[in-house]
Design a protein around this motif. Sequence first.
Motif, mmCIF file in Angstrom:
data_model
loop_
_atom_site.group_PDB
_atom_site.id
_atom_site.type_symbol
_atom_site.label_atom_id
_atom_site.label_comp_id
_atom_site.label_asym_id
_atom_site.label_seq_id
_atom_site.Cartn_x
_atom_site.Cartn_y
_atom_site.Cartn_z
ATOM 1 N N LEU A 10 -24.356 -36.701 -22.811
ATOM 2 C CA LEU A 10 -23.857 -37.749 -21.183
ATOM 3 C C LEU A 10 -24.801 -36.828 -20.147
ATOM 4 C CD1 LEU A 10 -20.625 -39.509 -21.854
ATOM 5 C CD2 LEU A 10 -23.065 -40.346 -22.091
ATOM 6 N N ARG A 11 -24.737 -35.502 -20.662
ATOM 7 C CA ARG A 11 -25.307 -34.690 -19.368
ATOM 8 C C ARG A 11 -26.215 -33.794 -19.398
ATOM 9 N NH1 ARG A 11 -22.136 -35.329 -15.109
ATOM 10 N NH2 ARG A 11 -22.557 -33.564 -13.675
ATOM 11 N N HIS A 12 -27.515 -33.850 -20.705
ATOM 12 C CA HIS A 12 -28.344 -32.830 -20.666
ATOM 13 C C HIS A 12 -29.165 -34.154 -21.507
ATOM 14 C CE1 HIS A 12 -26.069 -29.428 -19.100
ATOM 15 N NE2 HIS A 12 -25.035 -29.441 -20.572
ATOM 16 N N SER A 13 -28.879 -35.121 -22.205
ATOM 17 C CA SER A 13 -29.953 -35.454 -23.414
ATOM 18 C C SER A 13 -30.710 -36.357 -22.333
ATOM 19 C CB SER A 13 -29.492 -36.075 -24.591
ATOM 20 O OG SER A 13 -28.762 -37.578 -24.514
ATOM 21 N N GLY A 14 -30.330 -37.522 -21.456
ATOM 22 C CA GLY A 14 -30.685 -39.086 -21.303
ATOM 23 C C GLY A 14 -30.501 -40.285 -21.960
ATOM 24 N N ALA A 15 -30.091 -39.727 -22.939
ATOM 25 C CA ALA A 15 -29.321 -40.942 -23.707
ATOM 26 C C ALA A 15 -29.321 -42.159 -23.011
ATOM 27 C CB ALA A 15 -28.466 -40.339 -24.861
ATOM 28 N N GLU A 16 -29.315 -42.822 -24.089
ATOM 29 C CA GLU A 16 -28.898 -44.357 -23.986
ATOM 30 C C GLU A 16 -27.442 -44.963 -25.082
ATOM 31 O OE1 GLU A 16 -32.186 -47.145 -24.342
ATOM 32 O OE2 GLU A 16 -33.753 -46.232 -22.118
ATOM 33 N N HIS A 17 -27.460 -44.480 -25.943
ATOM 34 C CA HIS A 17 -26.614 -44.482 -26.107
ATOM 35 C C HIS A 17 -25.878 -43.329 -27.070
ATOM 36 C CE1 HIS A 17 -28.803 -48.675 -26.314
ATOM 37 N NE2 HIS A 17 -27.838 -49.077 -26.575
ATOM 38 N N VAL A 18 -24.582 -43.657 -27.236
ATOM 39 C CA VAL A 18 -24.047 -42.540 -27.944
ATOM 40 C C VAL A 18 -22.434 -42.919 -28.908
ATOM 41 C CG1 VAL A 18 -22.894 -39.561 -27.598
ATOM 42 C CG2 VAL A 18 -23.883 -40.940 -25.834
ATOM 43 N N ASP A 19 -22.802 -42.427 -29.662
ATOM 44 C CA ASP A 19 -21.992 -43.483 -31.008
ATOM 45 C C ASP A 19 -21.127 -42.352 -31.461
ATOM 46 O OD1 ASP A 19 -23.246 -46.066 -30.367
ATOM 47 O OD2 ASP A 19 -24.252 -45.405 -31.837
ATOM 48 N N VAL A 20 -19.940 -42.707 -31.785
ATOM 49 C CA VAL A 20 -18.639 -41.737 -32.046
ATOM 50 C C VAL A 20 -18.045 -42.287 -33.454
ATOM 51 C CG1 VAL A 20 -17.106 -39.787 -31.037
ATOM 52 C CG2 VAL A 20 -18.767 -40.554 -30.007
ATOM 53 N N THR A 21 -18.331 -41.667 -34.547
ATOM 54 C CA THR A 21 -17.800 -42.198 -35.420
ATOM 55 C C THR A 21 -16.048 -41.066 -35.472
ATOM 56 O OG1 THR A 21 -18.851 -41.980 -36.843
ATOM 57 C CG2 THR A 21 -18.920 -44.082 -36.133
ATOM 58 N N LEU A 22 -15.252 -41.778 -36.859
ATOM 59 C CA LEU A 22 -14.513 -40.304 -37.054
ATOM 60 C C LEU A 22 -13.867 -41.282 -38.439
ATOM 61 C CD1 LEU A 22 -12.735 -37.978 -36.818
ATOM 62 C CD2 LEU A 22 -10.497 -39.633 -36.454
ATOM 63 N N ASP A 23 -13.632 -40.795 -39.608
ATOM 64 C CA ASP A 23 -13.880 -41.738 -41.006
ATOM 65 C C ASP A 23 -12.938 -40.954 -41.449
ATOM 66 O OD1 ASP A 23 -15.243 -44.173 -40.409
ATOM 67 O OD2 ASP A 23 -17.314 -42.481 -40.560
ATOM 68 N N ARG A 24 -12.530 -40.924 -42.816
ATOM 69 C CA ARG A 24 -11.572 -40.832 -43.782
ATOM 70 C C ARG A 24 -12.615 -39.294 -44.878
ATOM 71 N NH1 ARG A 24 -6.328 -42.318 -47.165
ATOM 72 N NH2 ARG A 24 -6.408 -41.065 -48.559
ATOM 73 N N ARG A 25 -12.125 -38.624 -45.294
ATOM 74 C CA ARG A 25 -13.213 -37.989 -46.434
ATOM 75 C C ARG A 25 -12.079 -37.042 -47.393
ATOM 76 N NH1 ARG A 25 -18.997 -34.896 -45.724
ATOM 77 N NH2 ARG A 25 -19.475 -37.731 -44.932
ATOM 78 N N GLY A 26 -11.403 -37.518 -48.569
ATOM 79 C CA GLY A 26 -10.638 -37.176 -49.279
ATOM 80 C C GLY A 26 -9.304 -36.823 -48.276
ATOM 81 N N ALA A 27 -9.344 -35.920 -48.230
ATOM 82 C CA ALA A 27 -7.193 -35.708 -47.329
ATOM 83 C C ALA A 27 -7.424 -34.992 -46.212
ATOM 84 C CB ALA A 27 -6.747 -34.856 -47.964
ATOM 85 N N GLY A 28 -9.773 -35.036 -45.460
ATOM 86 C CA GLY A 28 -10.032 -34.235 -44.613
ATOM 87 C C GLY A 28 -10.175 -35.828 -43.585
ATOM 88 N N ALA A 29 -11.987 -35.715 -42.916
ATOM 89 C CA ALA A 29 -11.869 -35.847 -41.973
ATOM 90 C C ALA A 29 -13.360 -35.751 -41.306
ATOM 91 C CB ALA A 29 -10.958 -36.384 -40.682
ATOM 92 N N VAL A 30 -14.443 -36.846 -41.392
ATOM 93 C CA VAL A 30 -15.412 -36.263 -40.735
ATOM 94 C C VAL A 30 -15.624 -36.590 -39.823
ATOM 95 C CG1 VAL A 30 -17.756 -36.753 -41.038
ATOM 96 C CG2 VAL A 30 -16.190 -36.357 -43.224
ATOM 97 N N LEU A 31 -16.084 -35.987 -38.198
ATOM 98 C CA LEU A 31 -16.282 -36.495 -36.979
ATOM 99 C C LEU A 31 -18.171 -36.786 -36.527
ATOM 100 C CD1 LEU A 31 -15.995 -37.175 -34.043
ATOM 101 C CD2 LEU A 31 -15.879 -34.497 -33.280
ATOM 102 N N ARG A 32 -18.289 -37.526 -36.752
ATOM 103 C CA ARG A 32 -19.938 -37.857 -36.179
ATOM 104 C C ARG A 32 -20.055 -38.109 -34.892
ATOM 105 N NH1 ARG A 32 -20.687 -40.557 -39.751
ATOM 106 N NH2 ARG A 32 -21.224 -38.743 -41.468
#
Length: 381
Positions: A304-326
């Motif tokens: 938000l401060r450096h990239s000049g992006a128009e869209h930023v998407d955040v996802t949080l998914d389960r992976r096995g017993a853990g998780a993946v943040l993207r």
Amino acid sequence: MSQGPRSGLAAVSSALLAMSRHLEVRDVLKTIVASARELLDAQYAALGVPDDHGGFAQFVVDGVSDEQWKAIGPLPRQHGILAAMLQEARPERLADVRKDPRFEGWPSAHPDMSDFLGLPIRDGDEVIGALFLANKNCPKPEGSCGFTEEDEELLSILAQHAAIALTNARLYERSRELTIAEERSRLAHELHDAVSQKLFSLRLTAQAAAALVDRDPSRAKGELQQVAALAAEAADELRAAVVELRPAALDEDGLTATLRTQIQVLDRAHSARVTFAARNFRALPAAQEEAVLRVAQEALHNALRHSGAEHVDVTLDRRGAGAVLRVTDDGSGFDPKTVRRAGRHLGLVSMRDRTSGVSGTLTVESAPGKGTTIEMEVPGG
């Protein structure tokens, strides 16, 4: 060394490893007490951390049921045998604690105790706790203490490591508090900028409406409608600031709700569209959730401060017993190799440190003009 069910080097090693595995102070205290009771085969164990007002800030017990603990009542004061351990800073090994002249003030609902072993937990010259055990599970001839000199030596070793574990946990919590304070300060600055811009627009629009009232009432009406819309937006931003600048809600609300709330605030505070989705996520241990939250915040700050992006998407998914943040943005992107060579890390070092601290992996995909994707995978508990 005592011949209890958990005696031997393997039992000591297991107890020490258990203490070093936790970062939360309360978890460390519970582990110390449970390890001491099991290692020395005692019926009861307790650990008190003194406050500055003659009482105990925390007091953890093992071997006492929840019903018994409620019946006992408020936390004990620093008196009697407990005060002796804190003030005189020496071990106490007694055949019958009830016959000691310092024995006093025990609640009527307190379990009966006889043989007793206690000693202070010290950090250098400072006494940071009192650890004691009672009623060793072994035959005890009349007038003798079930706890031996070997037990006292073993508990002393345990207490030394307990001091290290407790000090580390306190430093971790202090570091986390400072991190939260820094994050709240940064977010407050962002929200202040966003609200200030809306208030400036509101002022200009109101001035334009005032100038048009006499000569063009129709246009003035349109400007006043815009004033109302801007005022509503500013009010939303202020409400968001109040919500977001409260103490971090991670412990109470969980990672998903905390992330969703913060991302909603950022979506309102910035021109970029910020979205969040969680799929099949289940709760992680506290340290992992803390790390995921901080990496998400750092990645969002960069986008938000450096990239000049128009869209930023955040996802949080389960992976096995853990998780993946993207965290993915459509901003200007960068060459990760060039950034490293130039010494500009955009928070990547901090994110990698947080990830490795919970045995996770961090992947950064970016190229000039191609946006950036930061993926963090952490194991479960």
